[in-house]
Design a protein around this motif. Structure first.
Motif, mmCIF file in Angstrom:
data_model
loop_
_atom_site.group_PDB
_atom_site.id
_atom_site.type_symbol
_atom_site.label_atom_id
_atom_site.label_comp_id
_atom_site.label_asym_id
_atom_site.label_seq_id
_atom_site.Cartn_x
_atom_site.Cartn_y
_atom_site.Cartn_z
ATOM 1 N N LEU A 137 0.831 -1.205 0.000
ATOM 2 C CA LEU A 137 0.000 0.000 0.000
ATOM 3 C C LEU A 137 0.864 1.253 0.000
ATOM 4 C CD1 LEU A 137 -2.979 -0.712 2.452
ATOM 5 C CD2 LEU A 137 -3.145 -0.033 0.076
ATOM 6 N N PHE A 138 1.889 1.276 0.851
ATOM 7 C CA PHE A 138 2.777 2.432 0.917
ATOM 8 C C PHE A 138 3.498 2.640 -0.419
ATOM 9 C CE2 PHE A 138 2.197 2.498 5.463
ATOM 10 C CZ PHE A 138 2.425 3.823 5.789
ATOM 11 N N LEU A 139 3.988 1.560 -1.028
ATOM 12 C CA LEU A 139 4.683 1.674 -2.314
ATOM 13 C C LEU A 139 3.757 2.209 -3.398
ATOM 14 C CD1 LEU A 139 6.865 -1.568 -2.445
ATOM 15 C CD2 LEU A 139 7.674 0.789 -2.321
ATOM 16 N N PHE A 140 2.519 1.674 -3.439
ATOM 17 C CA PHE A 140 1.556 2.137 -4.434
ATOM 18 C C PHE A 140 1.228 3.612 -4.231
ATOM 19 C CE2 PHE A 140 -0.325 -2.406 -4.833
ATOM 20 C CZ PHE A 140 0.747 -2.788 -5.608
ATOM 21 N N GLY A 165 1.562 9.031 -5.953
ATOM 22 C CA GLY A 165 1.798 10.404 -5.519
ATOM 23 C C GLY A 165 2.843 11.097 -6.372
ATOM 24 N N VAL A 166 3.932 10.399 -6.654
ATOM 25 C CA VAL A 166 4.987 10.950 -7.515
ATOM 26 C C VAL A 166 4.435 11.215 -8.909
ATOM 27 C CG1 VAL A 166 7.177 10.394 -8.671
ATOM 28 C CG2 VAL A 166 6.908 9.957 -6.217
ATOM 29 N N ARG A 167 3.615 10.275 -9.411
ATOM 30 C CA ARG A 167 3.039 10.451 -10.753
ATOM 31 C C ARG A 167 2.153 11.695 -10.814
ATOM 32 N NH1 ARG A 167 3.637 11.478 -14.949
ATOM 33 N NH2 ARG A 167 2.460 10.854 -16.776
ATOM 34 N N VAL A 176 -1.835 7.142 5.831
ATOM 35 C CA VAL A 176 -2.222 6.561 4.543
ATOM 36 C C VAL A 176 -3.492 7.217 4.021
ATOM 37 C CG1 VAL A 176 -3.045 4.463 3.396
ATOM 38 C CG2 VAL A 176 -1.064 4.368 4.912
ATOM 39 N N GLU A 177 -4.505 7.345 4.874
ATOM 40 C CA GLU A 177 -5.791 7.871 4.415
ATOM 41 C C GLU A 177 -5.745 9.366 4.126
ATOM 42 O OE1 GLU A 177 -9.009 6.927 6.981
ATOM 43 O OE2 GLU A 177 -9.059 4.843 6.356
ATOM 44 N N VAL A 178 -5.219 10.130 5.069
ATOM 45 C CA VAL A 178 -5.288 11.589 4.947
ATOM 46 C C VAL A 178 -4.155 12.138 4.081
ATOM 47 C CG1 VAL A 178 -5.278 13.769 6.208
ATOM 48 C CG2 VAL A 178 -6.482 11.806 7.150
ATOM 49 N N ILE A 179 -2.935 11.755 4.393
ATOM 50 C CA ILE A 179 -1.793 12.333 3.677
ATOM 51 C C ILE A 179 -1.699 11.754 2.261
ATOM 52 C CG2 ILE A 179 0.683 12.766 3.688
ATOM 53 C CD1 ILE A 179 -0.834 14.105 5.989
ATOM 54 N N PHE A 180 -1.529 10.421 2.164
ATOM 55 C CA PHE A 180 -1.372 9.830 0.842
ATOM 56 C C PHE A 180 -2.653 9.951 0.023
ATOM 57 C CE2 PHE A 180 2.247 6.929 2.369
ATOM 58 C CZ PHE A 180 3.195 7.810 1.880
ATOM 59 N N PHE A 222 -6.043 0.490 -8.777
ATOM 60 C CA PHE A 222 -7.068 -0.475 -8.383
ATOM 61 C C PHE A 222 -6.519 -1.558 -7.456
ATOM 62 C CE2 PHE A 222 -9.362 1.472 -11.924
ATOM 63 C CZ PHE A 222 -10.552 1.745 -11.272
ATOM 64 N N LEU A 223 -5.239 -1.879 -7.572
ATOM 65 C CA LEU A 223 -4.626 -2.778 -6.583
ATOM 66 C C LEU A 223 -4.580 -2.107 -5.214
ATOM 67 C CD1 LEU A 223 -1.654 -4.530 -8.429
ATOM 68 C CD2 LEU A 223 -3.649 -5.624 -7.384
ATOM 69 N N LEU A 224 -4.286 -0.818 -5.196
ATOM 70 C CA LEU A 224 -4.283 -0.055 -3.948
ATOM 71 C C LEU A 224 -5.665 -0.117 -3.282
ATOM 72 C CD1 LEU A 224 -2.721 3.461 -3.480
ATOM 73 C CD2 LEU A 224 -4.939 2.946 -2.537
ATOM 74 N N LEU A 225 -6.715 0.149 -4.070
ATOM 75 C CA LEU A 225 -8.073 0.094 -3.527
ATOM 76 C C LEU A 225 -8.428 -1.318 -3.068
ATOM 77 C CD1 LEU A 225 -10.106 2.333 -6.026
ATOM 78 C CD2 LEU A 225 -9.113 2.967 -3.822
ATOM 79 N N PHE A 226 -8.003 -2.322 -3.849
ATOM 80 C CA PHE A 226 -8.295 -3.714 -3.499
ATOM 81 C C PHE A 226 -7.640 -4.099 -2.172
ATOM 82 C CE2 PHE A 226 -6.917 -8.155 -3.548
ATOM 83 C CZ PHE A 226 -8.149 -8.792 -3.569
ATOM 84 N N LEU A 227 -6.365 -3.771 -2.020
ATOM 85 C CA LEU A 227 -5.653 -4.121 -0.785
ATOM 86 C C LEU A 227 -6.231 -3.376 0.411
ATOM 87 C CD1 LEU A 227 -1.939 -4.312 -1.971
ATOM 88 C CD2 LEU A 227 -3.416 -6.195 -1.263
ATOM 89 N N ALA A 228 -6.600 -2.109 0.220
ATOM 90 C CA ALA A 228 -7.212 -1.343 1.311
ATOM 91 C C ALA A 228 -8.527 -1.980 1.733
ATOM 92 C CB ALA A 228 -7.421 0.106 0.883
ATOM 93 N N ALA A 229 -9.330 -2.388 0.751
ATOM 94 C CA ALA A 229 -10.614 -3.015 1.053
ATOM 95 C C ALA A 229 -10.423 -4.381 1.704
ATOM 96 C CB ALA A 229 -11.444 -3.155 -0.221
ATOM 97 N N LEU A 230 -9.473 -5.167 1.204
ATOM 98 C CA LEU A 230 -9.238 -6.512 1.738
ATOM 99 C C LEU A 230 -8.774 -6.449 3.187
ATOM 100 C CD1 LEU A 230 -9.060 -9.583 1.291
ATOM 101 C CD2 LEU A 230 -6.705 -9.218 0.513
ATOM 102 N N THR A 231 -7.798 -5.589 3.472
ATOM 103 C CA THR A 231 -7.313 -5.493 4.850
ATOM 104 C C THR A 231 -8.413 -5.002 5.786
ATOM 105 O OG1 THR A 231 -6.397 -3.303 4.339
ATOM 106 C CG2 THR A 231 -4.874 -5.167 4.255
#
Length: 203
Positions: free
Chosen positions: A27-30, A35-37, A114-118, A170-179
């Motif tokens: 999640l952090f890497l994504f 963010g850089v993009r 993760v939620e607020v900053i990223f 979408f992987l970011l959203l998937f992992l956030a939802a799964l966890t």
């Protein structure tokens, strides 16, 4: 659903803890990659700074609005799982010599980072760049589902490297939802195991 069942059936250490060790760093890497993009998109109908100004310029007059306080309290209770008993459940797995204050502060802080900053560094600035500042208040007010599933895909469609950054989003959203779904289910599992004396697999 099947993935949730499989992870939960493996137990706290081989299931939930292993998921956390894999999913949270990803999640952090994504988040960092996206963010850089966003920060390198340049100016189209607006700039990244327009989005950041919208997010981080305080409107102190809103502090007198009870709806703001209710929304903030609801967000905290939801995001930290307080209403579901998540924190109490996970605290029960700590060892006798573990630092409860440190663990809880770390969990809450990382969650909010993760939620607020990223989260804010990606979605709202991207919307400001692609749709213009005049559209940002409407997009922000439309809710997280519309931001994640409508405005961000539109932004990504107009971005070079759609396959890479679209998949990452979408992987970011998937992992956030799964966890989140696994975390919310664990207190129910613990109730079945402790109070109804069911096995882990039966629970």
């Amino acid at each position: 659903v099947l993935l949730n069942v499989w992870i939960l059936s493996r137990g706290v250490v081989r299931g939930l803890e292993l998921l956390g060790k894999v999913a949270i760093p990803l999640l952090f890497l994504f988040c960092i990659g996206l963010g850089v993009r966003v920060f390198t998109l340049g100016t189209i109908r607006g700039s990244v700074w327009d989005g950041l100004n919208f997010l981080y310029t305080p409107d102190l007059s809103r502090l007198a609005d009870p709806d703001v306080w209710m929304a903030a309290a609801g967000q905290i209770f939801f995001t930290l799982g307080i209403g579901f008993g998540c924190l109490e459940c996970y605290a029960s797995y700590l060892g006798e010599n573990e630092d409860v204050a440190l663990n809880s502060t770390t969990a809450a802080s990382l969650n909010e980072v993760v939620e607020v900053i990223f989260g804010s560094l990606i979605a709202i600035p991207a919307a400001a760049i692609f749709f213009g500042m005049h559209e940002v208040p409407r997009i922000a007010a439309s809710g997280t589902f519309n931001i994640g599933m409508i405005s961000m895909p539109e932004v990504l469609r107009g971005t070079p490297g759609l396959a890479v950054f679209g998949t990452t989003w979408f992987l970011l959203l998937f992992l956030a939802a799964l966890t989140s779904s696994v975390a919310v289910a664990q207190p129910v599992m613990a109730f079945f195991e402790d109070e109804l004396k069911l096995s882990r697999r039966s629970s």
